[in-house]
Scaffold this motif. Sequence first.
Motif, PDB file in Angstrom:
ATOM      1  N   GLY A  34       0.822  -1.192   0.000  1.00  0.00           N
ATOM      2  CA  GLY A  34       0.000   0.000   0.000  1.00  0.00           C
ATOM      3  C   GLY A  34       0.860   1.246   0.000  1.00  0.00           C
ATOM      4  O   GLY A  34       2.022   1.193  -0.423  1.00  0.00           O
ATOM      5  N   PHE A  35       0.307   2.333   0.464  1.00  0.00           N
ATOM      6  CA  PHE A  35       1.082   3.581   0.537  1.00  0.00           C
ATOM      7  C   PHE A  35       0.515   4.440   1.659  1.00  0.00           C
ATOM      8  O   PHE A  35      -0.684   4.380   1.957  1.00  0.00           O
ATOM      9  CB  PHE A  35       1.078   4.323  -0.805  1.00  0.00           C
ATOM     10  N   CYS A  38      -2.677   6.591   1.600  1.00  0.00           N
ATOM     11  CA  CYS A  38      -3.936   5.901   1.297  1.00  0.00           C
ATOM     12  C   CYS A  38      -4.985   6.271   2.355  1.00  0.00           C
ATOM     13  O   CYS A  38      -4.739   6.147   3.546  1.00  0.00           O
ATOM     14  CB  CYS A  38      -3.673   4.395   1.296  1.00  0.00           C
ATOM     15  N   VAL A  41      -8.276   2.246   2.163  1.00  0.00           N
ATOM     16  CA  VAL A  41      -7.984   0.815   2.027  1.00  0.00           C
ATOM     17  C   VAL A  41      -6.869   0.367   2.977  1.00  0.00           C
ATOM     18  O   VAL A  41      -7.024  -0.610   3.713  1.00  0.00           O
ATOM     19  CB  VAL A  41      -7.638   0.482   0.561  1.00  0.00           C
ATOM     20  N   CYS A  42      -5.762   1.087   2.970  1.00  0.00           N
ATOM     21  CA  CYS A  42      -4.651   0.691   3.851  1.00  0.00           C
ATOM     22  C   CYS A  42      -4.999   0.831   5.332  1.00  0.00           C
ATOM     23  O   CYS A  42      -4.744  -0.106   6.095  1.00  0.00           O
ATOM     24  CB  CYS A  42      -3.387   1.486   3.537  1.00  0.00           C
ATOM     25  N   HIS A 128      -4.332   0.171  -5.540  1.00  0.00           N
ATOM     26  CA  HIS A 128      -3.432  -0.979  -5.405  1.00  0.00           C
ATOM     27  C   HIS A 128      -4.168  -2.248  -4.994  1.00  0.00           C
ATOM     28  O   HIS A 128      -5.245  -2.191  -4.420  1.00  0.00           O
ATOM     29  CB  HIS A 128      -2.334  -0.674  -4.376  1.00  0.00           C
TER      30      HIS A 128
END
Length: 169
Positions: A34-35, A38, A41-42, A128
Amino acid sequence: MNVGVSSNFSLTNHLGQTVEDSDYRGSFMLVYFGFTHCRVVCPRALSKLSTVLDQLGEQSKLLEPLYITVDPQRDTPDVMRTYLEANYPRFMGLTGTQQQVEAVKQSFRVFASRKTDSNEPDGYTMPHTAIAYLIGPNGEYRTHFADNLDVEVIVARLKVILDQNQVDS
Ligand code: NI
């Protein structure tokens, strides 16, 4: 199930140390991509997986939870360390050069690509793959957990695998 996933990587952890997948032999790796920018979602996944690890208790020590960035341009080791230590301290962040990150994405068959979005910081986001991968103590792909699974289901599946591992060892 053969999904063609392998776990090869050479990256830098959030303490600034060079790490390779072979450094984790003997442990299970629980890997999520992930990042740190985010929004949804993350945070949802890292929070859920942290709860899973809490519920595993002692058995969680058999697992190395790793969060690999797909956005190395922004996610330096220091950025990842600050983010994870404040929010998801069970996870070690891994980053690298663009080339190293592309290589680990290919190894895990992870999709992520930059998408322009003027509502996001720096004008882009990084949709992602939202799957947690379980890699075994010999570096072998064991299973993965889709984003829609509940904590209870993931805990139960992990316990089956980790119990078996203790019998074997
Ligand atoms: Ni994310």
